[in-house]
Design a protein around this motif. Structure first.
Motif, PDB file in Angstrom:
ATOM      1  N   LEU A 137       0.831  -1.206   0.000  1.00 44.78           N
ATOM      2  CA  LEU A 137       0.000   0.000   0.000  1.00 44.78           C
ATOM      3  C   LEU A 137       0.864   1.254   0.000  1.00 44.78           C
ATOM      4  CD1 LEU A 137      -2.829  -1.013   2.522  1.00 44.78           C
ATOM      5  CD2 LEU A 137      -2.978  -0.835   0.021  1.00 44.78           C
ATOM      6  N   TYR A 138       1.957   1.219   0.747  1.00 46.86           N
ATOM      7  CA  TYR A 138       2.879   2.359   0.765  1.00 46.86           C
ATOM      8  C   TYR A 138       3.488   2.584  -0.615  1.00 46.86           C
ATOM      9  CZ  TYR A 138       7.188   4.947   1.734  1.00 46.86           C
ATOM     10  OH  TYR A 138       8.217   5.852   1.703  1.00 46.86           O
ATOM     11  N   ALA A 139       3.919   1.489  -1.266  1.00 49.58           N
ATOM     12  CA  ALA A 139       4.495   1.616  -2.605  1.00 49.58           C
ATOM     13  C   ALA A 139       3.452   2.099  -3.602  1.00 49.58           C
ATOM     14  CB  ALA A 139       5.077   0.263  -3.046  1.00 49.58           C
ATOM     15  N   ALA A 140       2.214   1.603  -3.463  1.00 51.48           N
ATOM     16  CA  ALA A 140       1.150   2.048  -4.367  1.00 51.48           C
ATOM     17  C   ALA A 140       0.860   3.533  -4.181  1.00 51.48           C
ATOM     18  CB  ALA A 140      -0.111   1.221  -4.122  1.00 51.48           C
ATOM     19  N   PHE A 141       0.879   3.985  -2.927  1.00 53.72           N
ATOM     20  CA  PHE A 141       0.663   5.414  -2.668  1.00 53.72           C
ATOM     21  C   PHE A 141       1.763   6.256  -3.307  1.00 53.72           C
ATOM     22  CE2 PHE A 141       1.974   9.002   0.051  1.00 53.72           C
ATOM     23  CZ  PHE A 141       0.877   9.839  -0.158  1.00 53.72           C
ATOM     24  N   LEU A 142       3.003   5.812  -3.186  1.00 54.69           N
ATOM     25  CA  LEU A 142       4.100   6.563  -3.802  1.00 54.69           C
ATOM     26  C   LEU A 142       3.937   6.646  -5.311  1.00 54.69           C
ATOM     27  CD1 LEU A 142       7.234   5.262  -1.818  1.00 54.69           C
ATOM     28  CD2 LEU A 142       6.097   7.479  -1.598  1.00 54.69           C
ATOM     29  N   ASN A 143       3.486   5.530  -5.912  1.00 50.71           N
ATOM     30  CA  ASN A 143       3.338   5.525  -7.373  1.00 50.71           C
ATOM     31  C   ASN A 143       2.214   6.430  -7.852  1.00 50.71           C
ATOM     32  OD1 ASN A 143       5.452   3.750  -8.118  1.00 50.71           O
ATOM     33  ND2 ASN A 143       4.268   2.021  -7.376  1.00 50.71           N
ATOM     34  N   THR A 144       1.249   6.720  -6.971  1.00 48.88           N
ATOM     35  CA  THR A 144       0.183   7.651  -7.371  1.00 48.88           C
ATOM     36  C   THR A 144       0.705   9.075  -7.510  1.00 48.88           C
ATOM     37  OG1 THR A 144      -0.467   8.031  -5.047  1.00 48.88           O
ATOM     38  CG2 THR A 144      -1.597   6.253  -6.247  1.00 48.88           C
ATOM     39  N   LEU A 145       1.892   9.341  -6.978  1.00 53.18           N
ATOM     40  CA  LEU A 145       2.462  10.678  -7.098  1.00 53.18           C
ATOM     41  C   LEU A 145       3.044  10.951  -8.475  1.00 53.18           C
ATOM     42  CD1 LEU A 145       4.330  10.889  -3.665  1.00 53.18           C
ATOM     43  CD2 LEU A 145       2.072  11.801  -4.230  1.00 53.18           C
ATOM     44  N   PRO A 147       1.802  10.532 -11.617  1.00 57.03           N
ATOM     45  CA  PRO A 147       0.972  11.367 -12.506  1.00 57.03           C
ATOM     46  C   PRO A 147       0.961  12.841 -12.100  1.00 57.03           C
ATOM     47  CG  PRO A 147      -0.164   9.322 -11.973  1.00 57.03           C
ATOM     48  CD  PRO A 147       1.054   9.373 -11.116  1.00 57.03           C
ATOM     49  N   MET A 148       1.064  13.115 -10.802  1.00 55.59           N
ATOM     50  CA  MET A 148       1.115  14.506 -10.359  1.00 55.59           C
ATOM     51  C   MET A 148       2.381  15.178 -10.869  1.00 55.59           C
ATOM     52  SD  MET A 148      -0.183  13.956  -6.436  1.00 55.59           S
ATOM     53  CE  MET A 148       0.221  15.656  -6.034  1.00 55.59           C
ATOM     54  N   PHE A 149       3.486  14.438 -10.851  1.00 57.86           N
ATOM     55  CA  PHE A 149       4.736  14.994 -11.357  1.00 57.86           C
ATOM     56  C   PHE A 149       4.638  15.250 -12.863  1.00 57.86           C
ATOM     57  CE2 PHE A 149       6.820  12.257  -7.846  1.00 57.86           C
ATOM     58  CZ  PHE A 149       6.467  13.199  -6.901  1.00 57.86           C
ATOM     59  N   MET A 150       3.961  14.340 -13.571  1.00 52.44           N
ATOM     60  CA  MET A 150       3.792  14.532 -15.014  1.00 52.44           C
ATOM     61  C   MET A 150       2.940  15.781 -15.305  1.00 52.44           C
ATOM     62  SD  MET A 150       5.561  12.154 -16.408  1.00 52.44           S
ATOM     63  CE  MET A 150       6.703  12.337 -15.008  1.00 52.44           C
ATOM     64  N   SER A 173      10.126  11.302 -10.103  1.00 53.01           N
ATOM     65  CA  SER A 173       9.635   9.960 -10.433  1.00 53.01           C
ATOM     66  C   SER A 173      10.685   8.905 -10.133  1.00 53.01           C
ATOM     67  CB  SER A 173       9.236   9.892 -11.914  1.00 53.01           C
ATOM     68  OG  SER A 173       8.189  10.792 -12.193  1.00 53.01           O
ATOM     69  N   LEU A 174      11.942   9.214 -10.400  1.00 52.58           N
ATOM     70  CA  LEU A 174      13.019   8.275 -10.098  1.00 52.58           C
ATOM     71  C   LEU A 174      13.130   8.040  -8.594  1.00 52.58           C
ATOM     72  CD1 LEU A 174      15.405   6.568 -11.040  1.00 52.58           C
ATOM     73  CD2 LEU A 174      16.841   8.622 -10.912  1.00 52.58           C
ATOM     74  N   VAL A 175      12.992   9.110  -7.817  1.00 52.44           N
ATOM     75  CA  VAL A 175      13.029   8.966  -6.357  1.00 52.44           C
ATOM     76  C   VAL A 175      11.891   8.066  -5.873  1.00 52.44           C
ATOM     77  CG1 VAL A 175      12.727  10.210  -4.178  1.00 52.44           C
ATOM     78  CG2 VAL A 175      14.208  11.150  -5.955  1.00 52.44           C
ATOM     79  N   SER A 180      10.024   2.946  -3.709  1.00 53.00           N
ATOM     80  CA  SER A 180       9.123   1.799  -3.809  1.00 53.00           C
ATOM     81  C   SER A 180       9.918   0.501  -3.881  1.00 53.00           C
ATOM     82  CB  SER A 180       8.221   1.936  -5.035  1.00 53.00           C
ATOM     83  OG  SER A 180       7.428   3.093  -4.970  1.00 53.00           O
ATOM     84  N   GLY A 181      10.948   0.484  -4.732  1.00 49.22           N
ATOM     85  CA  GLY A 181      11.772  -0.713  -4.853  1.00 49.22           C
ATOM     86  C   GLY A 181      12.473  -1.060  -3.552  1.00 49.22           C
ATOM     87  N   TYR A 182      13.004  -0.030  -2.894  1.00 46.96           N
ATOM     88  CA  TYR A 182      13.663  -0.262  -1.608  1.00 46.96           C
ATOM     89  C   TYR A 182      12.698  -0.866  -0.593  1.00 46.96           C
ATOM     90  CZ  TYR A 182      15.672   0.726   2.964  1.00 46.96           C
ATOM     91  OH  TYR A 182      16.122   0.602   4.259  1.00 46.96           O
ATOM     92  N   SER A 183      11.489  -0.324  -0.514  1.00 50.47           N
ATOM     93  CA  SER A 183      10.501  -0.816   0.455  1.00 50.47           C
ATOM     94  C   SER A 183      10.144  -2.271   0.191  1.00 50.47           C
ATOM     95  CB  SER A 183       9.237   0.046   0.409  1.00 50.47           C
ATOM     96  OG  SER A 183       9.527   1.395   0.692  1.00 50.47           O
ATOM     97  N   LEU A 184       9.936  -2.609  -1.082  1.00 51.38           N
ATOM     98  CA  LEU A 184       9.543  -3.974  -1.420  1.00 51.38           C
ATOM     99  C   LEU A 184      10.676  -4.963  -1.155  1.00 51.38           C
ATOM    100  CD1 LEU A 184       7.543  -3.268  -4.697  1.00 51.38           C
ATOM    101  CD2 LEU A 184       6.621  -3.883  -2.458  1.00 51.38           C
ATOM    102  N   PHE A 185      11.894  -4.620  -1.564  1.00 54.88           N
ATOM    103  CA  PHE A 185      13.018  -5.518  -1.330  1.00 54.88           C
ATOM    104  C   PHE A 185      13.328  -5.639   0.159  1.00 54.88           C
ATOM    105  CE2 PHE A 185      14.006  -5.221  -5.867  1.00 54.88           C
ATOM    106  CZ  PHE A 185      14.453  -6.501  -6.113  1.00 54.88           C
ATOM    107  N   ARG A 186      13.198  -4.537   0.896  1.00 57.03           N
ATOM    108  CA  ARG A 186      13.414  -4.578   2.342  1.00 57.03           C
ATOM    109  C   ARG A 186      12.391  -5.495   3.003  1.00 57.03           C
ATOM    110  NH1 ARG A 186      14.877  -5.221   6.732  1.00 57.03           N
ATOM    111  NH2 ARG A 186      15.383  -3.736   8.385  1.00 57.03           N
ATOM    112  N   MET A 187      11.153  -5.426   2.559  1.00 52.77           N
ATOM    113  CA  MET A 187      10.112  -6.289   3.106  1.00 52.77           C
ATOM    114  C   MET A 187      10.397  -7.759   2.792  1.00 52.77           C
ATOM    115  SD  MET A 187       7.213  -8.035   1.774  1.00 52.77           S
ATOM    116  CE  MET A 187       6.724  -7.072   0.348  1.00 52.77           C
ATOM    117  N   MET A 188      10.786  -8.059   1.550  1.00 50.55           N
ATOM    118  CA  MET A 188      11.089  -9.441   1.168  1.00 50.55           C
ATOM    119  C   MET A 188      12.258  -9.989   1.985  1.00 50.55           C
ATOM    120  SD  MET A 188      10.723  -8.911  -2.947  1.00 50.55           S
ATOM    121  CE  MET A 188      11.628 -10.415  -3.305  1.00 50.55           C
TER     122      MET A 188
END
Length: 289
Positions: A137-145, A147-150, A173-175, A180-188
């Motif tokens: 959910l945290y990664a999904a929230f970050l990805n919703t940002l 389109p705002m940057f675009m 967008s890169l940040v 998001s990648g860091y959060s997912l890999f840290r969780m795994m």
């Protein structure tokens, strides 16, 4: 089985090539039984699923609509059971690899001896699911940002500052992607080590295993990323060997993960958590008396 020897590598002084050499030597010694463990782990789900499907189909055929309802309930009840069975067998694979890497011999009693941790496995699985859900959910929230940057980039382009819009949107967008990648890999990494801790540390319950995993993995994500990068070509190589190399490749890959866990655990200060666990057990035993 005799008590395995201490693991020779420590997080304070080790190299990845030394870990690879140690895992490869252990794999050469016990590759057949380790591969057989992977085969059992891979086959248990489909076998139970086949039996479940046959029983459900037979009930539905024999009893009509009533049988179909019973079959649906059977499937609903059997699915969590199958997942738990697979999980406990995974703990057994962890335990066998732990023994092999410490100079012991892989045995089926070690593989099957994790049944007593079935409740701890369920609790840790529920905790892991909640952590994974929160991370996603945290990664999904970050990805919703993004389109705002675009949108911001388009606005800046209309104002004649297209270069600034591209730079800003691209950078932000890169940040977001990196976070998001860091959060997912840290969780795994965290959940993998928590399961390993539960399997290999008989003194750890689910909560202690999770707390210990947080301490073990703190600041060590780069090694998990390196493990993932090595795992992909290793598994591809096993698949290219007419499929027969997949199970040995999985066994070696898993042995490397367990070796990484043992290396990072060896030398970390877990005294506070283990003393707290001992105190809780003493209180529980005192209340029983």
């Amino acid at each position: 089985m005799a008590e395995p020897a201490p693991f020779p590598l420590s997080r304070t002084d080790w190299r990845f090539d030394a870990l690879w050499a140690l895992c490869w030597e252990a794999f050469r010694r016990e590759w057949l039984l380790l591969s057989l463990g992977m085969l059992l782990l891979a086959a248990i789900g489909p076998v139970f699923g086949l039996v479940e499907g046959l029983v459900s189909g037979a009930l539905g055929f024999a009893a009509g609509e009533g049988g179909m309802a019973v079959a649906g309930v059977l499937v609903l009840l059997a699915t969590p059971f199958i997942l738990v069975i697979q999980g406990v067998m995974q703990l057994g694979v962890h335990r066998v690899s732990w023994a092999v890497l410490r100079g012991g011999t892989a045995t089926f009693p070690d593989f099957l001896g994790q049944w007593r941790k079935i409740l701890s496995y369920v609790v840790l699985s529920v905790l892991g699911f909640l952590v994974a859900l929160a991370t996603v959910l945290y990664a999904a929230f970050l990805n919703t940002l993004i389109p705002m940057f675009m949108t911001l980039a388009v606005s800046l382009e209309r104002a004649g500052l297209g270069w600034l819009g591209m730079l800003t949107a691209g950078g932000l967008s890169l940040v977001v992607i990196l976070l998001s990648g860091y959060s997912l890999f840290r969780m795994m990494f965290l959940l993998s080590v928590a399961m390993l801790e539960l399997a290999c540390n008989d003194a750890a319950g689910p909560l202690v295993a999770f707390r210990n995993a947080r301490v073990i993995t703190r600041g060590q994500l780069r090694w998990f990323l390196l493990f993932c990068l090595i795992s992909v070509p290793l598994l591809l190589l096993g698949a290219l060997m007419l499929g027969v190399g997949v199970l040995p490749a999985l066994a070696l890959d898993h042995l490397l993960l367990v070796g990484l866990y043992l290396t990072l655990r060896n030398g970390v200060d877990l005294g506070t958590h283990e003393k707290a666990s001992d105190a809780l057990r003493e209180v529980a035993s005192g209340s029983e008396v």
